[in-house]
Design a protein around this motif. Structure first.
Motif, PDB file in Angstrom:
ATOM      1  N   LYS A  67     -11.705  -1.698 -17.046  1.00  0.00           N
ATOM      2  CA  LYS A  67     -11.710  -1.101 -15.865  1.00  0.00           C
ATOM      3  C   LYS A  67     -11.835  -2.086 -14.455  1.00  0.00           C
ATOM      4  N   ARG A  68     -12.770  -2.925 -14.615  1.00  0.00           N
ATOM      5  CA  ARG A  68     -12.666  -3.873 -13.605  1.00  0.00           C
ATOM      6  C   ARG A  68     -11.572  -4.559 -13.227  1.00  0.00           C
ATOM      7  N   SER A  69     -10.739  -4.854 -14.368  1.00  0.00           N
ATOM      8  CA  SER A  69      -9.580  -5.559 -14.283  1.00  0.00           C
ATOM      9  C   SER A  69      -8.431  -4.542 -13.361  1.00  0.00           C
ATOM     10  N   HIS A  70      -8.507  -3.400 -13.862  1.00  0.00           N
ATOM     11  CA  HIS A  70      -7.689  -2.457 -13.409  1.00  0.00           C
ATOM     12  C   HIS A  70      -7.846  -2.201 -11.938  1.00  0.00           C
ATOM     13  N   ILE A  71      -9.126  -2.029 -11.736  1.00  0.00           N
ATOM     14  CA  ILE A  71      -9.540  -2.085 -10.219  1.00  0.00           C
ATOM     15  C   ILE A  71      -9.116  -3.161  -9.297  1.00  0.00           C
ATOM     16  N   GLN A  72      -9.279  -4.273 -10.055  1.00  0.00           N
ATOM     17  CA  GLN A  72      -9.014  -5.488  -9.333  1.00  0.00           C
ATOM     18  C   GLN A  72      -7.285  -5.426  -8.826  1.00  0.00           C
ATOM     19  N   GLN A  73      -6.683  -5.013 -10.155  1.00  0.00           N
ATOM     20  CA  GLN A  73      -5.338  -5.088  -9.907  1.00  0.00           C
ATOM     21  C   GLN A  73      -4.909  -4.141  -8.781  1.00  0.00           C
ATOM     22  N   THR A  74      -5.410  -3.029  -8.966  1.00  0.00           N
ATOM     23  CA  THR A  74      -5.239  -1.831  -7.947  1.00  0.00           C
ATOM     24  C   THR A  74      -5.405  -2.276  -6.578  1.00  0.00           C
ATOM     25  N   LEU A  75      -6.500  -3.057  -6.426  1.00  0.00           N
ATOM     26  CA  LEU A  75      -6.934  -3.490  -5.032  1.00  0.00           C
ATOM     27  C   LEU A  75      -5.841  -4.477  -4.435  1.00  0.00           C
ATOM     28  N   ARG A  76      -5.549  -5.406  -5.447  1.00  0.00           N
ATOM     29  CA  ARG A  76      -4.636  -6.427  -5.216  1.00  0.00           C
ATOM     30  C   ARG A  76      -3.210  -5.901  -4.564  1.00  0.00           C
ATOM     31  N   LEU A  77      -2.796  -4.826  -5.337  1.00  0.00           N
ATOM     32  CA  LEU A  77      -1.653  -3.721  -5.178  1.00  0.00           C
ATOM     33  C   LEU A  77      -1.538  -3.282  -3.960  1.00  0.00           C
ATOM     34  N   ALA A  78      -2.756  -2.825  -3.594  1.00  0.00           N
ATOM     35  CA  ALA A  78      -2.951  -1.985  -2.388  1.00  0.00           C
ATOM     36  C   ALA A  78      -2.991  -3.036  -1.083  1.00  0.00           C
ATOM     37  N   GLU A  79      -3.729  -4.154  -1.474  1.00  0.00           N
ATOM     38  CA  GLU A  79      -3.574  -5.229  -0.411  1.00  0.00           C
ATOM     39  C   GLU A  79      -2.042  -5.635  -0.167  1.00  0.00           C
ATOM     40  N   THR A 333      -4.859  13.983   3.399  1.00  0.00           N
ATOM     41  CA  THR A 333      -5.288  14.719   2.460  1.00  0.00           C
ATOM     42  C   THR A 333      -5.521  13.750   1.221  1.00  0.00           C
ATOM     43  N   VAL A 334      -4.503  12.884   0.758  1.00  0.00           N
ATOM     44  CA  VAL A 334      -4.640  12.261  -0.516  1.00  0.00           C
ATOM     45  C   VAL A 334      -5.316  10.852  -0.458  1.00  0.00           C
ATOM     46  N   LYS A 335      -5.684  10.290   0.928  1.00  0.00           N
ATOM     47  CA  LYS A 335      -5.723   9.058   0.928  1.00  0.00           C
ATOM     48  C   LYS A 335      -7.169   8.624   0.241  1.00  0.00           C
ATOM     49  N   THR A 336      -7.976   9.728   0.017  1.00  0.00           N
ATOM     50  CA  THR A 336      -9.374   9.273  -0.497  1.00  0.00           C
ATOM     51  C   THR A 336      -9.368   9.487  -1.959  1.00  0.00           C
ATOM     52  N   GLN A 337      -8.171   9.667  -2.433  1.00  0.00           N
ATOM     53  CA  GLN A 337      -8.079   9.428  -4.009  1.00  0.00           C
ATOM     54  C   GLN A 337      -8.094   7.957  -4.566  1.00  0.00           C
ATOM     55  N   ALA A 338      -8.454   7.881  -5.856  1.00  0.00           N
ATOM     56  CA  ALA A 338      -8.537   6.372  -6.374  1.00  0.00           C
ATOM     57  C   ALA A 338      -7.428   5.599  -5.958  1.00  0.00           C
ATOM     58  N   ASN A 339      -6.084   6.414  -6.623  1.00  0.00           N
ATOM     59  CA  ASN A 339      -4.724   5.564  -6.843  1.00  0.00           C
ATOM     60  C   ASN A 339      -3.858   5.875  -5.511  1.00  0.00           C
ATOM     61  N   ALA A 340      -4.396   6.206  -4.359  1.00  0.00           N
ATOM     62  CA  ALA A 340      -3.693   6.646  -3.251  1.00  0.00           C
ATOM     63  C   ALA A 340      -2.907   5.674  -2.716  1.00  0.00           C
ATOM     64  N   GLU A 341      -3.240   4.498  -2.761  1.00  0.00           N
ATOM     65  CA  GLU A 341      -2.323   3.238  -2.263  1.00  0.00           C
ATOM     66  C   GLU A 341      -1.171   3.197  -2.745  1.00  0.00           C
ATOM     67  N   THR A 342      -1.344   3.078  -4.069  1.00  0.00           N
ATOM     68  CA  THR A 342      -0.352   2.679  -5.291  1.00  0.00           C
ATOM     69  C   THR A 342       0.680   4.008  -5.379  1.00  0.00           C
ATOM     70  N   GLU A 343       0.035   5.025  -5.551  1.00  0.00           N
ATOM     71  CA  GLU A 343       0.909   6.234  -6.020  1.00  0.00           C
ATOM     72  C   GLU A 343       1.469   6.898  -4.675  1.00  0.00           C
ATOM     73  N   TRP A 344       0.782   7.089  -3.674  1.00  0.00           N
ATOM     74  CA  TRP A 344       1.232   7.968  -2.336  1.00  0.00           C
ATOM     75  C   TRP A 344       1.952   6.861  -0.953  1.00  0.00           C
ATOM     76  N   ARG A 345       1.184   5.953  -0.908  1.00  0.00           N
ATOM     77  CA  ARG A 345       1.297   5.436   0.431  1.00  0.00           C
ATOM     78  C   ARG A 345       2.665   4.871   0.551  1.00  0.00           C
ATOM     79  N   MET A 346       3.127   3.938  -0.342  1.00  0.00           N
ATOM     80  CA  MET A 346       4.687   3.518  -0.227  1.00  0.00           C
ATOM     81  C   MET A 346       5.651   4.522   0.011  1.00  0.00           C
TER      82      MET A 346
END
Length: 391
Positions: A67-79, A333-346
């Motif tokens: 989970k920590r690795s997934h969160i870090q990967q998500t944060l890196r991708l969002a960054e 509306t969706v930016k507060t979700q966990a995977n918003a940066e990866t699934e929605w933002r782009m």
């Protein structure tokens, strides 16, 4: 009877012997053996429980690490996505600044060229005036006031006369070429819609119309009106469609449509009046008054056509701005979700960039300013809306 008693007595004797064989020491050993077995069993159970707990702990560590690795990967991708968006915005801003600087530089050069041209023209006129004055000083006063006195033109004046004569001849050729197609309001009214379209879409007709309008503008002394035309031939020929087949072209008659119909009708009437005054026997006689009336009506018609066309463009721009704002609302509306940066933002940013490009192409900087105002109003409303929801 004796045998039974002897047997029973014999049996009791052997039982007593067995009991005598297990003494206190043997019982103690047996008891310790039983206790040892129980201790071993408890030890095995303890080891089993300990092993289970260790495995559960290791599994929990692996899960938390994943989970920590997934969160870090998500944060890196969002960054990374955030940096990509910022980089793209920086590049767009840099391009916009460079474009504005280039436009300002071109405008400055254009102004300087206009100033230089006017200065050269003024100096040329001053030289011509000085030469004419010097020539007049050599002429006796008696000849100056006589009707026979004719001052020959200067070199510059002669060049202007020759140039105007050349332009008149070129305009005469353009008029003859255009009139050879037999295009008039009377002709197009008697043709069907499809036949009129085929006639006006001929490349030769479009080319002849463009030459006619260009030559007429060069001959005209007008300096006002529409200076930059876009698709002038097609816009001009559309007047025949508007006047002759109004119902097919103007579906909904409103203010812009009525104004466009009137200006098109006036322009074609002025054109036909000018053509009627034009004489093949006098190729140098252009009838400048009728030409000026036609060009003035042409400028008015072009402006009305552009306004009518821009009305549809404004509606399309409004729809695009509404779509852009809806995407912005979706992101809020969706930016507060966990995977918003990866699934929605782009995806949202890419769609908004495409819409922004279309808005700029349709309405230019004014449409972009309208979009920015809509976004500011949306941002002002968002806190109030969230406050209402919390209440």
């Amino acid at each position: 009877m004796k045998s039974k008693k002897s047997f029973s007595s014999y049996g009791h004797g052997h039982g007593d012997e067995k009991l005598l064989q297990y003494g206190p020491y043997d019982a103690q050993i047996k008891r310790e053996a039983i206790l040892e077995q129980r201790r071993l069993k408890l030890a095995r159970q303890y080891l089993h429980v300990k092993d289970v707990l260790i495995k559960q702990h290791q599994r929990a560590l692996r899960d938390s690490s994943a989970k920590r690795s997934h969160i870090q990967q998500t944060l890196r991708l969002a960054e990374k996505n955030r940096n990509t968006i910022l980089q793209r915005l920086v590049e767009q801003c840099a391009q916009e600044v460079a474009r504005c600087k280039e436009v300002a530089r071109q405008q400055q050069l254009k102004n300087q060229e206009e100033i230089d041209r006017r200065r050269a023209n003024l100096e040329r006129r001053q030289k011509a005036t000085a030469a004419r004055r010097a020539k007049l000083l050599t002429v006796p006063k008696s000849r100056i006031f006589s009707n026979e006195m004719a001052i020959p033109p200067t070199r510059e004046e002669a060049a202007v006369i020759i140039q105007n004569h050349w332009r008149y001849r070129q305009l005469s050729k353009a008029i003859k070429t255009y009139r050879s197609f037999g295009i008039s309001v009377h002709v197009t009214e008697n043709l069907s819609f499809q036949d009129t379209v085929r006639l006006l879409q001929k490349p030769a007709v479009i080319q002849a119309t463009g030459k006619l309008l260009q030559k007429a503008r060069k001959v005209s002394p007008l300096t006002c009106g529409v200076n930059k035309y876009k698709n002038l031939s097609r816009v001009f020929l559309s007047a025949y469609m508007i006047v002759s087949h109004t119902n097919e072209i103007l579906a909904d008659i409103g203010h812009y449509e009525r104004k466009l119909f009137t200006s098109a009708k006036v322009m074609l009437r002025e054109l036909e009046q000018w053509f009627n005054e034009f004489s093949n026997d006098e190729p140098n006689k252009i009838h400048i008054n009728h030409l000026l009336s036609f060009l003035s009506a042409w400028d008015t018609y072009y402006k009305d056509f552009d306004n009518w066309k821009s009305k549809d463009s404004e509606e399309l721009v409004s729809n695009l701005i509404a779509h852009y704002v809806e995407l912005e609302k979706l992101w809020n509306t969706v930016k507060t979700q966990a995977n918003a940066e990866t699934e929605w933002r782009m995806n949202i940013v890419q769609q908004q960039e495409v819409i922004r490009s279309k808005i700029r192409n349709l309405g230019g900087d004014e449409a972009i300013s309208k979009l920015e105002r809509s976004l500011r109003r949306l941002k002002e409303k968002l806190p109030n809306e969230s406050g209402d929801e919390t209440d």
